[in-house]
Design a protein around this motif. Structure first.
Motif, PDB file in Angstrom:
ATOM      1  N   LEU A 268       0.995  -1.626   0.256  1.00 32.55           N
ATOM      2  CA  LEU A 268       0.098   0.416  -0.094  1.00 32.55           C
ATOM      3  C   LEU A 268       0.380   1.106  -0.295  1.00 32.55           C
ATOM      4  N   PRO A 269       0.369   2.384  -0.774  1.00 33.35           N
ATOM      5  CA  PRO A 269       1.319   3.713  -1.148  1.00 33.35           C
ATOM      6  C   PRO A 269       0.794   3.972   0.820  1.00 33.35           C
ATOM      7  N   ARG A 270       2.619   4.781   0.705  1.00 36.54           N
ATOM      8  CA  ARG A 270       2.230   5.876   1.770  1.00 36.54           C
ATOM      9  C   ARG A 270       2.302   7.199   1.084  1.00 36.54           C
ATOM     10  N   ARG A 275      -3.483   6.869   6.594  1.00 38.31           N
ATOM     11  CA  ARG A 275      -2.823   5.655   7.146  1.00 38.31           C
ATOM     12  C   ARG A 275      -4.026   4.392   6.623  1.00 38.31           C
ATOM     13  N   LEU A 276      -3.082   3.498   5.765  1.00 38.01           N
ATOM     14  CA  LEU A 276      -3.688   2.207   5.724  1.00 38.01           C
ATOM     15  C   LEU A 276      -3.642   1.034   5.766  1.00 38.01           C
ATOM     16  N   ALA A 277      -4.884  -0.090   5.709  1.00 43.73           N
ATOM     17  CA  ALA A 277      -4.477  -1.120   5.959  1.00 43.73           C
ATOM     18  C   ALA A 277      -5.643  -2.077   4.838  1.00 43.73           C
ATOM     19  N   ALA A 293      -5.508   0.579  -3.739  1.00 39.97           N
ATOM     20  CA  ALA A 293      -4.836   2.389  -3.680  1.00 39.97           C
ATOM     21  C   ALA A 293      -3.727   2.655  -4.173  1.00 39.97           C
ATOM     22  N   LEU A 294      -3.759   3.817  -5.108  1.00 38.29           N
ATOM     23  CA  LEU A 294      -2.847   4.101  -6.373  1.00 38.29           C
ATOM     24  C   LEU A 294      -2.893   6.406  -5.507  1.00 38.29           C
ATOM     25  N   GLY A 299      -1.071  15.239  -3.909  1.00 41.67           N
ATOM     26  CA  GLY A 299      -0.939  14.108  -2.729  1.00 41.67           C
ATOM     27  C   GLY A 299      -2.420  13.826  -2.110  1.00 41.67           C
ATOM     28  N   ALA A 300      -3.111  14.024  -3.462  1.00 40.83           N
ATOM     29  CA  ALA A 300      -4.745  13.022  -3.847  1.00 40.83           C
ATOM     30  C   ALA A 300      -4.037  11.333  -3.209  1.00 40.83           C
TER      31      ALA A 300
END
Length: 491
Positions: A268-270, A275-277, A293-294, A299-300
Motif C-alpha cells: 500500500l502507498p504511503r 494510514r492504510l491497511a 490504492a494508488l 497529494g491525492a
C-alpha cells in the motif's frame, strides 16, 4: 428312516463326515482340552466367520464415512490417526505428510503426543525410525524402462509406460528394547516417551504414490494380529486416496490464492495524512474481489474496491483487467469518480458483455480530509470514529455491465481527525451466512465495538471487525466469495 441333517448355511451343505483316521476318545478318559473350534459343527463356524466379517465391514464403513466428511488435510490426518489407533489397538501415534514429489505441503500431526514429544521423536535418525524408513524407501514412481532410440515418435514403437510406485510393507517393532538393528537414540527416545512397540503404515498407493506415513505407539510390547493388519491396510488405502484428493484441492487453492495476490497491489502507498491497511481472504475457488490504492497528483489518493462475477481463473483474469483499467482512468480523471466508473462501465460492456461487476471508487485529499466517491452496485462505506459509527449514504446504482447507460451522482464525505473509513466487498456480508439487512447490522455492531485503544491503528480496526463478524473464518457453506476490507484512517 433317514437320520436328521443339520441345516445348510448360505447354500453350503453343513454335513461334513469325520475323517476316517480320527480315533474316538477312550471311554472314561476326560478330554485333554476344552472343545475347540474344530469340535463345533461346521455351520456354527461359518456363521461365526460371517458375523466377524460383517462386524469388520460395518466398522470400516463407519470409519470411512467419518473420514470422507473431512475437507482439510489437517482434519483428515487427525481423523485417520484416531481411527487407525482404534483398529490397531494403540493409544498414541503420529502422521507425517510428506509428498514424494516435493511440492508440499508437509506437516506432522500427533495423537496423544505433545508438540515437544513430536520434536523428540524427530531427533531419532531417519534411517532408524520406522516411519522414516517408509518415507525414504518409497519413490514417487518407478522410472520407465529404457526406451529405444526414436521411441514415441510417429511411426516408431511407443515409449515405455511409466510404472506405478511400489508400496512397501508396514513395519512392526514388537519390542523396542530387544529389536535388532535399532539406533541407540531410538531406544532412548522410546524410554523417555514411555512406548515399547510401534506399528508404521505407509500412506501410499500405486496410483497416488507416496504421501506420507503413520505410526502408532504401544505402551507395552505388542503388535497387531493378522486381522487388525488387514483392517488397517484396507483403511489406510482408502485414507491415502482421500488425502490425495485433498492434496490436489489444497494445491489448487494455493495456486489460485497466489495468482490473486499477484494481481493485487504488492504494498500500500504511503501518503501524508492517511494510514492504510487491508485484509484479503481468498475462498477455495477464488472469487474476483479486488482492491486498489494508488497515489495521484497533488497529494491525492485513489481508493477502490470491487467484485467481478464468477469464480476461478476466468474471474481472476477479468478482475486483473478491470483493476488495470480503473487505475488508468483514475490517473486521467480521478477527481471525478462518476467519470471513472462511467468509463469502466463502457469498457466492460464492450469487451465482456456477459460479465457484470460492482465497484466503488473514492478520490481522497488527505490534507483537506475530503473524500469524493461513487459506487456501482456496491455496498456503502462505513465510517468508524470516537463519536460516530455510520454508513455513508450513497445513491443506488446497478452493477457495471447491467445498464446501457450508467451514471449516478457522487457523494462527498469529510471524515474527522482520527476517523477510519472502511471500504469492503459484498463477500464480507455474504460470508456471514445472514440475510443482507442482518449482515449490515452485524457489520455496524462489529465496527462500533472496536476498543478505543485500537482505533488509532487501521489494521487493528480491520482485524477486530473480521474477528467479530467472522469468528470462524470464511463460512464454508458460502462458496466462491472472497473478502476484502480496506481501512483508511485520516490523521
Amino acid at each position: 428312516m433317514s437320520s436328521p441333517r443339520l441345516p445348510k448355511v448360505a447354500g453350503i451343505d453343513s454335513t461334513v463326515p469325520a475323517p476316517p483316521h480320527t480315533a474316538a476318545p477312550l471311554p472314561g478318559v476326560p478330554s485333554a482340552a476344552p472343545p475347540s473350534d474344530a469340535a463345533l459343527p461346521p455351520g456354527v463356524l461359518i456363521q461365526d466367520r460371517l458375523a466377524s466379517w460383517v462386524s469388520d465391514l460395518t466398522t470400516l464403513h463407519e470409519l470411512t464415512e467419518r473420514l470422507i466428511k473431512t475437507d482439510s488435510l489437517d482434519g483428515a490426518l487427525r481423523e485417520m490417526l484416531g481411527a487407525g489407533a482404534a483398529l490397531v489397538g494403540a493409544s498414541r501415534g503420529m502422521a507425517v505428510l510428506e509428498p514424494a514429489d516435493g511440492l508440499g505441503p508437509t506437516s506432522t500431526i500427533g495423537l496423544g503426543l505433545a508438540h515437544a514429544d513430536l520434536g523428540t521423536i524427530e531427533t531419532v535418525p531417519r534411517g532408524s525410525g520406522s516411519y522414516g524408513r517408509l518415507l525414504d524407501g518409497l519413490p514417487e514412481a518407478d522410472p520407465p524402462d529404457a526406451d529405444p532410440p526414436g521411441a514415441g515418435l510417429p511411426g516408431n514403437s511407443p515409449a515405455a509406460p511409466r510404472r506405478p510406485a511400489r508400496v512397501p510393507e508396514p513395519i512392526a517393532i514388537r519390542d523396542v528394547r530387544t529389536e535388532e538393528g535399532l539406533d541407540p537414540r531410538h531406544r532412548e527416545v522410546a524410554a523417555r516417551l514411555g512406548y515399547a512397540a510401534s506399528y508404521a503404515l505407509p500412506l501410499a498407493t500405486e496410483e497416488a504414490g507416496r504421501l506420507g506415513a503413520a505410526v502408532w505407539l504401544y505402551d507395552e510390547p505388542a503388535e497387531p494380529d493378522e486381522r487388525r493388519r488387514h483392517l488397517i491396510g484396507l483403511y489406510g488405502r482408502f485414507a491415502t486416496e482421500h488425502l490425495a484428493r485433498l492434496l490436489q484441492v489444497e494445491r489448487a487453492r494455493a495456486r489460485v490464492a497466489t495468482v490473486a495476490e499477484e494481481l493485487l497491489p504488492s504494498r500500500l502507498p504511503r501518503v501524508p495524512g492517511v494510514r492504510l491497511a487491508v485484509r484479503h481472504l481468498t475462498g477455495p475457488q477464488g472469487g474476483g474481489d479486488w482492491y486498489d490504492a494508488l497515489p495521484l497528483p497533488e497529494g491525492a489518493l485513489g481508493l477502490a474496491v470491487g467484485s467481478v462475477s464468477g469464480t476461478g481463473p476466468s474471474a481472476l483474469a477479468a478482475m486483473g483487467r478491470l483493476r488495470a483499467s480503473l487505475r488508468a482512468y483514475a490517473v486521467m480523471e480521478g477527481e471525478d469518480p462518476v467519470a471513472v466508473l462511467s468509463d469502466l462501465e463502457l469498457l466492460l460492456r464492450l469487451t465482456e458483455p456477459a460479465r457484470s461487476a460492482t465497484a466503488l471508487f473514492a478520490y481522497a485529499e488527505p490534507a483537506q480530509r475530503r473524500i469524493v466517491l461513487a459506487g456501482a452496485g456496491h455496498a456503502p462505506p462505513l465510517v468508524v470514529g470516537d463519536h460516530r459509527t455510520e454508513f455513508v449514504e450513497t445513491s443506488l446504482s446497478a452493477p457495471l455491465g447491467m445498464l446501457t447507460c450508467w451514471e449516478a451522482p457522487s457523494v462527498e464525505l469529510s471524515p474527522a481527525p482520527g476517523e477510519t473509513v472502511l471500504l469492503y466487498t459484498d463477500g464480507l456480508l455474504r460470508r456471514t451466512g445472514d440475510a443482507t439487512d442482518r449482515a449490515f447490522a452485524r457489520l455496524h455492531a462489529a465496527a462500533a465495538s472496536v476498543p478505543r485503544a485500537d482505533r488509532s491503528d487501521p489494521g487493528a480496526v480491520a482485524d477486530h471487525v473480521l474477528r467479530t463478524l467472522l469468528p470462524g473464518g470464511l463460512d464454508p457453506a458460502v462458496e466462491g466469495e472472497d473478502v476484502v476490507l480496506l481501512a483508511a484512517r485520516f490523521e
